[in-house]
Design an enzyme around this catalytic site. Structure first.
Site, PDB file in Angstrom:
ATOM      1  N   GLU A   1       1.245  -1.443  -0.080  1.00  0.00           N
ATOM      2  CA  GLU A   1      -0.399  -0.274   0.045  1.00  0.00           C
ATOM      3  C   GLU A   1       1.050   1.289  -0.365  1.00  0.00           C
ATOM      4  O   GLU A   1       2.194   1.378   1.042  1.00  0.00           O
ATOM      5  CB  GLU A   1      -0.848   0.153   1.290  1.00  0.00           C
TER       6      GLU A   1
ATOM      7  N   ASP B   1      -8.027   2.245  -8.505  1.00  0.00           N
ATOM      8  CA  ASP B   1      -8.054   2.676  -9.075  1.00  0.00           C
ATOM      9  C   ASP B   1      -8.367   2.406 -10.905  1.00  0.00           C
ATOM     10  O   ASP B   1      -7.650   1.931 -11.134  1.00  0.00           O
ATOM     11  CB  ASP B   1      -7.003   3.642  -9.070  1.00  0.00           C
TER      12      ASP B   1
ATOM     13  N   GLU C   1     -13.477  -3.360   2.356  1.00  0.00           N
ATOM     14  CA  GLU C   1     -14.063  -2.659   2.998  1.00  0.00           C
ATOM     15  C   GLU C   1     -15.038  -1.836   1.863  1.00  0.00           C
ATOM     16  O   GLU C   1     -16.113  -1.627   2.233  1.00  0.00           O
ATOM     17  CB  GLU C   1     -13.562  -1.637   4.179  1.00  0.00           C
ATOM     18  N   TYR C   2     -14.177  -1.588   0.495  1.00  0.00           N
ATOM     19  CA  TYR C   2     -15.007  -1.132   0.159  1.00  0.00           C
ATOM     20  C   TYR C   2     -15.962  -2.121  -0.628  1.00  0.00           C
ATOM     21  O   TYR C   2     -16.988  -1.027  -1.542  1.00  0.00           O
ATOM     22  CB  TYR C   2     -14.185  -1.100  -1.310  1.00  0.00           C
ATOM     23  N   GLU C   3     -15.954  -3.271  -0.887  1.00  0.00           N
ATOM     24  CA  GLU C   3     -17.106  -4.154  -1.581  1.00  0.00           C
ATOM     25  C   GLU C   3     -18.131  -3.689  -0.566  1.00  0.00           C
ATOM     26  O   GLU C   3     -18.826  -4.415  -1.038  1.00  0.00           O
ATOM     27  CB  GLU C   3     -16.166  -5.878  -1.091  1.00  0.00           C
TER      28      GLU C   3
END
Length: 213
Positions: A69, A118, A192-194
C-alpha cells in the site's frame, strides 16, 4: 507528483517495525526467512485498510501474506488490524507497485490479489491500470508455475478491459462472475470497499487468472 506525507505519519508506520518491513529489498528471494516458515507467499496490491488481507491471514496461518500500500495513513489502519489479531504470517510494505521486481524474485509468489484498484477511466490512462499488460507481464514473471491472480472490481469497463488483458498475456481465465454476491462462489472474503458497494446494490465482478505452465 510526489505525495506529500503528513507530519509524523512515517514515524507512526516505522514504529510498527514488526509488521512494516522498512527495507524489503533485503528479503528478495528469501521471504521465508522473514516469516520463519516456508509456506506459500500471497501478495495483495493495494491492501487498503486491511480487512481482506488480515482475514485471509487469520484463516490461513500456514500461508504468508504481504500487503502493499502506498498511502501511509491507510496502511496504518491495516497494520493496527493485524496487531489486534496478533497475526504472525503477515507483513506490510509501504511502497508503490512499480517496485515489485525490486522486492520479489522471479517465481517467488504463488498468488496475487488485486481488489478494487483505481480504474483510471480515461483511455490515455490505460497504462496506469494495475491490470494493464505491462503490469501483467511483471506479475507473470513473479508468479510460480500455475500461480494465480485473483481480481475484483465494481467497474464493468475495467473488468472487460482486464479480461482482455489477461487473455492477451496468455493467462488462463476461470471462475469469471459478473455478480459475485449472487454467484455460488464459496467463502468470499470482502474488502471495505466491497461491503460499501454491495450495500449500494452494485454488482461485483471477479475472475481468477492462472499462469500457464
Amino acid at each position: 507528483m510526489r505525495r506529500r506525507k503528513k507530519p509524523g505519519s512515517e514515524e507512526k508506520l516505522l514504529s510498527k517495525d514488526k509488521l512494516v518491513v522498512a527495507e524489503p529489498e533485503r528479503y528478495k528471494g528469501t521471504w521465508h526467512t522473514y516469516f520463519q516458515q516456508k509456506g506459500e507467499i500471497h501478495v495483495e496490491i493495494g491492501t487498503g485498510r486491511g480487512q481482506f488481507l488480515t482475514t485471509m491471514a487469520e484463516r490461513n496461518p500456514h500461508i504468508n501474506y504481504v500487503g502493499i500500500e502506498m498511502k501511509e495513513e491507510v496502511l496504518l489502519q491495516a497494520v493496527i488490524k493485524a496487531e489486534e489479531k496478533k497475526l504472525q504470517n503477515i507483513a506490510f510494505l509501504w511502497l508503490d507497485a512499480n517496485r515489485l521486481t525490486e522486492i520479489f524474485e522471479d517465481s517467488e509468489l504463488q498468488r496475487m490479489f488485486i481488489n478494487f484498484c483505481d480504474p483510471w477511466p480515461k483511455n490515455r490512462w490505460a497504462k496506469r491500470r494495475l491490470t494493464y499488460r505491462g503490469f501483467l507481464e511483471i506479475y507473470k514473471n513473479l508468479l510460480a508455475a500455475s500461480g494465480e491472480i485473483h481480481f475484483k472490481t465494481d467497474n464493468a469497463k475495467l473488468f472487460e478491459f482486464s479480461l482482455n488483458e489477461f487473455s492477451h498475456c496468455d493467462f488462463q481465465l476461470k471462475k469469471i462472475t459478473f455478480d459475485l454476491h449472487q454467484s455460488d462462489l464459496q467463502e468470499n472474503i470482502t474488502t471495505e470497499y466491497e461491503d460499501k458497494f454491495v450495500q449500494m446494490g452494485k454488482p461485483i465482478y471477479r475472475c481468477e487468472a492462472r499462469k500457464r505452465n
